[in-house]
Design a protein around this motif. Structure first.
Motif, PDB file in Angstrom:
ATOM      1  N   LEU A  60     -14.190   6.644 -40.990  1.00 22.08           N
ATOM      2  CA  LEU A  60     -13.328   5.763 -41.768  1.00 22.08           C
ATOM      3  C   LEU A  60     -12.049   5.420 -41.016  1.00 22.08           C
ATOM      4  O   LEU A  60     -11.516   4.310 -41.154  1.00 22.08           O
ATOM      5  CB  LEU A  60     -12.995   6.403 -43.118  1.00 22.08           C
ATOM      6  CG  LEU A  60     -12.239   5.513 -44.107  1.00 22.08           C
ATOM      7  CD1 LEU A  60     -13.089   4.309 -44.505  1.00 22.08           C
ATOM      8  CD2 LEU A  60     -11.836   6.299 -45.348  1.00 22.08           C
ATOM      9  N   PHE A  61     -11.531   6.339 -40.217  1.00 23.45           N
ATOM     10  CA  PHE A  61     -10.308   6.072 -39.461  1.00 23.45           C
ATOM     11  C   PHE A  61     -10.524   4.947 -38.449  1.00 23.45           C
ATOM     12  O   PHE A  61      -9.661   4.089 -38.266  1.00 23.45           O
ATOM     13  CB  PHE A  61      -9.834   7.338 -38.752  1.00 23.45           C
ATOM     14  CG  PHE A  61      -9.246   8.362 -39.683  1.00 23.45           C
ATOM     15  CD1 PHE A  61      -7.968   8.209 -40.182  1.00 23.45           C
ATOM     16  CD2 PHE A  61      -9.987   9.468 -40.081  1.00 23.45           C
ATOM     17  CE1 PHE A  61      -7.422   9.137 -41.053  1.00 23.45           C
ATOM     18  CE2 PHE A  61      -9.459  10.405 -40.948  1.00 23.45           C
ATOM     19  CZ  PHE A  61      -8.170  10.243 -41.443  1.00 23.45           C
ATOM     20  N   LEU A  62     -11.689   4.954 -37.790  1.00 25.86           N
ATOM     21  CA  LEU A  62     -12.004   3.892 -36.833  1.00 25.86           C
ATOM     22  C   LEU A  62     -12.185   2.563 -37.556  1.00 25.86           C
ATOM     23  O   LEU A  62     -11.682   1.526 -37.111  1.00 25.86           O
ATOM     24  CB  LEU A  62     -13.267   4.243 -36.051  1.00 25.86           C
ATOM     25  CG  LEU A  62     -13.756   3.191 -35.051  1.00 25.86           C
ATOM     26  CD1 LEU A  62     -12.681   2.898 -34.011  1.00 25.86           C
ATOM     27  CD2 LEU A  62     -15.042   3.647 -34.380  1.00 25.86           C
ATOM     28  N   GLU A  63     -12.886   2.586 -38.679  1.00 28.76           N
ATOM     29  CA  GLU A  63     -13.087   1.358 -39.447  1.00 28.76           C
ATOM     30  C   GLU A  63     -11.746   0.764 -39.885  1.00 28.76           C
ATOM     31  O   GLU A  63     -11.521  -0.444 -39.776  1.00 28.76           O
ATOM     32  CB  GLU A  63     -13.953   1.632 -40.671  1.00 28.76           C
ATOM     33  CG  GLU A  63     -14.190   0.381 -41.510  1.00 28.76           C
ATOM     34  CD  GLU A  63     -14.965   0.648 -42.776  1.00 28.76           C
ATOM     35  OE1 GLU A  63     -15.120  -0.305 -43.572  1.00 28.76           O
ATOM     36  OE2 GLU A  63     -15.408   1.782 -43.003  1.00 28.76           O
ATOM     37  N   ALA A  64     -10.862   1.613 -40.371  1.00 29.67           N
ATOM     38  CA  ALA A  64      -9.553   1.136 -40.822  1.00 29.67           C
ATOM     39  C   ALA A  64      -8.764   0.520 -39.677  1.00 29.67           C
ATOM     40  O   ALA A  64      -8.122  -0.526 -39.831  1.00 29.67           O
ATOM     41  CB  ALA A  64      -8.777   2.284 -41.455  1.00 29.67           C
ATOM     42  N   SER A  65      -8.812   1.154 -38.513  1.00 27.04           N
ATOM     43  CA  SER A  65      -8.095   0.645 -37.349  1.00 27.04           C
ATOM     44  C   SER A  65      -8.607  -0.738 -36.962  1.00 27.04           C
ATOM     45  O   SER A  65      -7.821  -1.643 -36.667  1.00 27.04           O
ATOM     46  CB  SER A  65      -8.246   1.622 -36.183  1.00 27.04           C
ATOM     47  OG  SER A  65      -7.617   1.125 -35.021  1.00 27.04           O
TER      48      SER A  65
ATOM     49  N   VAL B  29      -5.591  17.475 -36.177  1.00 27.96           N
ATOM     50  CA  VAL B  29      -6.100  16.185 -36.648  1.00 27.96           C
ATOM     51  C   VAL B  29      -7.453  15.913 -35.980  1.00 27.96           C
ATOM     52  O   VAL B  29      -7.792  16.521 -34.962  1.00 27.96           O
ATOM     53  CB  VAL B  29      -5.112  15.042 -36.338  1.00 27.96           C
ATOM     54  CG1 VAL B  29      -3.763  15.315 -37.006  1.00 27.96           C
ATOM     55  CG2 VAL B  29      -4.921  14.863 -34.841  1.00 27.96           C
ATOM     56  N   ASN B  30      -8.203  14.984 -36.593  1.00 27.49           N
ATOM     57  CA  ASN B  30      -9.535  14.663 -36.080  1.00 27.49           C
ATOM     58  C   ASN B  30     -10.400  15.918 -35.981  1.00 27.49           C
ATOM     59  O   ASN B  30     -11.143  16.121 -35.023  1.00 27.49           O
ATOM     60  CB  ASN B  30      -9.425  13.975 -34.706  1.00 27.49           C
ATOM     61  CG  ASN B  30     -10.691  13.231 -34.334  1.00 27.49           C
ATOM     62  OD1 ASN B  30     -11.442  12.793 -35.204  1.00 27.49           O
ATOM     63  ND2 ASN B  30     -10.936  13.097 -33.042  1.00 27.49           N
ATOM     64  N   PHE B  31     -10.290  16.771 -37.001  1.00 25.80           N
ATOM     65  CA  PHE B  31     -10.964  18.068 -37.018  1.00 25.80           C
ATOM     66  C   PHE B  31     -12.377  17.939 -37.603  1.00 25.80           C
ATOM     67  O   PHE B  31     -12.554  17.439 -38.711  1.00 25.80           O
ATOM     68  CB  PHE B  31     -10.148  19.064 -37.847  1.00 25.80           C
ATOM     69  CG  PHE B  31     -10.830  20.384 -38.082  1.00 25.80           C
ATOM     70  CD1 PHE B  31     -11.161  21.202 -37.013  1.00 25.80           C
ATOM     71  CD2 PHE B  31     -11.135  20.805 -39.370  1.00 25.80           C
ATOM     72  CE1 PHE B  31     -11.791  22.420 -37.220  1.00 25.80           C
ATOM     73  CE2 PHE B  31     -11.760  22.025 -39.588  1.00 25.80           C
ATOM     74  CZ  PHE B  31     -12.088  22.832 -38.512  1.00 25.80           C
ATOM     75  N   ASN B  32     -13.355  18.388 -36.837  1.00 26.20           N
ATOM     76  CA  ASN B  32     -14.755  18.378 -37.276  1.00 26.20           C
ATOM     77  C   ASN B  32     -15.116  19.769 -37.781  1.00 26.20           C
ATOM     78  O   ASN B  32     -15.317  20.696 -36.990  1.00 26.20           O
ATOM     79  CB  ASN B  32     -15.656  17.970 -36.108  1.00 26.20           C
ATOM     80  CG  ASN B  32     -17.115  17.853 -36.524  1.00 26.20           C
ATOM     81  OD1 ASN B  32     -17.480  18.163 -37.664  1.00 26.20           O
ATOM     82  ND2 ASN B  32     -17.956  17.392 -35.613  1.00 26.20           N
TER      83      ASN B  32
END
Length: 414
Positions: free
Chosen positions: A363-368, A329-332
């Motif tokens: 987007l994951f940070l924004e959603a959180s 996860v969180n793979f760049n």
């Protein structure tokens, strides 16, 4: 081969590889995009009449007739009017499915409990747990009843998903956590024990404790910081009572929840603690998210080895585990370091690693921050770039799809 031995081998293999190398509840958008006063998380999952007709596989005249009957009979209320479009919420769809007797997940699959575990913090357990739970609840074809259990005393799921009672400012709301239930027999000042003393039934309390979310078929069992007391109380008990406490989740609580929910996902604390041991004893499947960074890789190798020891010590010896997977996860994908670590994970874990990865995206940070998952956001409402938005959605779609296919394989009836 026992589950303990399997994790011992995986830990050794990974170690070998290592050695070789705001009012945020509402999204402010234009009137064109959002009905005034409607929570964006509910609005974004609405369907129009055309989409509903297709979902229920009915002709337009038949659907319109049955829909009007549902309104007349009070099954659903009037739709949300947006210009000339009629919008129906997930709660409307839930009521229609129930009233019309359409297929649901439990018709074909048994209930399963999946633990999202890793003793290292920051590996994406909470994000992954919320994403997988929301995705399963949003699937209108399978239509599973989903429960997300927060066992991390940080209580991030209740905070991030903005539980409905707290959202509505209900100061009288009473929250009961899994830890409260587990400690009911060994803790004097315990909220569950106080209700039992008043004549309430244990089963009824367990069924009533999960909290509503913005989706009608998804609930959350919250956690709170004082759940940390579980470890102190556990340590104070003799061996026999310790073992009884470890099996209480599996024997007393999970059977009740399985009668009500099709998929139960547990977000665990970032530690190898008695609370995590109780989860390991109770689950059917184990899902281990790993951020493909060097330190996380080494930690994952150590964790796999620790699971070997832990399963041999648990009362059930890991015999309850039907399935497990590791996942990147969180793979760049543009980072050479991430690619190198992912390759080591592939070599070390082989078929035990998910082929789909969850991409790194803003987007994951924004959603959180906005108190939801990425699946609850529309591109037009997001401040994340279109490229970052699409990357997150595409990767999460493949990731969640593979996860659900894996779960269905062990859950299918017959």
């Amino acid at each position: 081969m026992s589950i303990a031995v399997e994790f011992g081998k995986l830990g050794g293999s990974l170690r070998s590889e290592s050695a070789s190398l705001q009012d945020v509840m509402r999204v402010h958008v234009s009137d064109e995009d959002l009905i005034e006063g409607l929570d964006s998380r509910i609005y974004n999952h609405c369907l129009n009449k055309t989409e509903l007709t297709k979902l229920f596989n009915l002709s337009k005249p038949t659907f319109n007739k049955r829909l009007q009957e549902a309104v007349d009979n009070g099954v659903i209320g009037d739709p949300i009017y947006q210009n000339k479009t009629h919008l129906y919420t997930r709660h409307d769809i839930h009521n229609l499915k129930e009233a019309w007797g359409y297929k649901v997940y439990s018709d074909e699959y048994n209930s399963k409990v999946i633990g999202i575990v890793n003793h290292k913090g920051g590996t994406g357990k909470s994000t992954t747990s919320a994403l997988l739970s929301t995705n399963a609840a949003l699937d209108l074809d399978d239509y599973a009843n989903v429960l997300l259990i927060d066992m991390d005393p940080q209580g991030s799921q209740g905070i991030n998903l903005k539980l409905k009672s707290s959202e509505n400012g209900d100061e009288e709301a009473v929250y009961i956590t899994i830890v409260d239930f587990l400690l009911a027999e060994v803790e004097e000042d315990n909220i569950v024990r106080s209700y039992l003393d008043q004549g309430y039934e244990f089963n009824d309390l367990v069924n009533a404790a999960p909290v509503d979310t913005h989706l009608p078929n998804m609930k959350v069992f919250p956690a709170f910081p004082d759940d940390d007391r579980f470890t102190d109380i556990f340590s104070s008990l003799d061996y026999e009572n310790k073992m009884s406490l470890l099996v209480a989740f599996r024997e007393k609580i999970i059977p009740i929840l399985k009668n009500k929910f099709d998929l139960i996902i547990i977000d665990t604390p970032p530690q190898d603690s008695p609370l995590t041991w109780a989860v390991l004893e109770a689950i059917d499947g184990l899902f281990i998210p790993v951020t493909p960074h060097e330190l996380d890789f080494s930690s994952t190798a150590n964790y796999a080895l620790s699971l070997e020891k832990r399963f041999t010590e648990l009362p059930n010896k890991g015999c309850n585990i039907e399935w497990y997977k590791f996942a990147a996860v969180n793979f760049n994908e543009v980072s050479s370091n991430d690619k190198n670590v992912l390759n080591k994970l592939i070599r070390g874990l082989k078929d035990n690693l998910m082929t789909a990865q969850l991409a790194q995206s803003e987007l994951f940070l924004e959603a959180s921050v906005k108190g939801c998952t990425i699946l609850d956001l529309k591109k037009s409402q997001s401040v994340t770039t279109a490229k970052q938005f699409d990357k997150a959605i595409v990767s999460s779609s493949a990731f969640c799809s593979q996860f659900m296919n894996e779960i269905k394989r062990i859950a299918i009836k017959g």
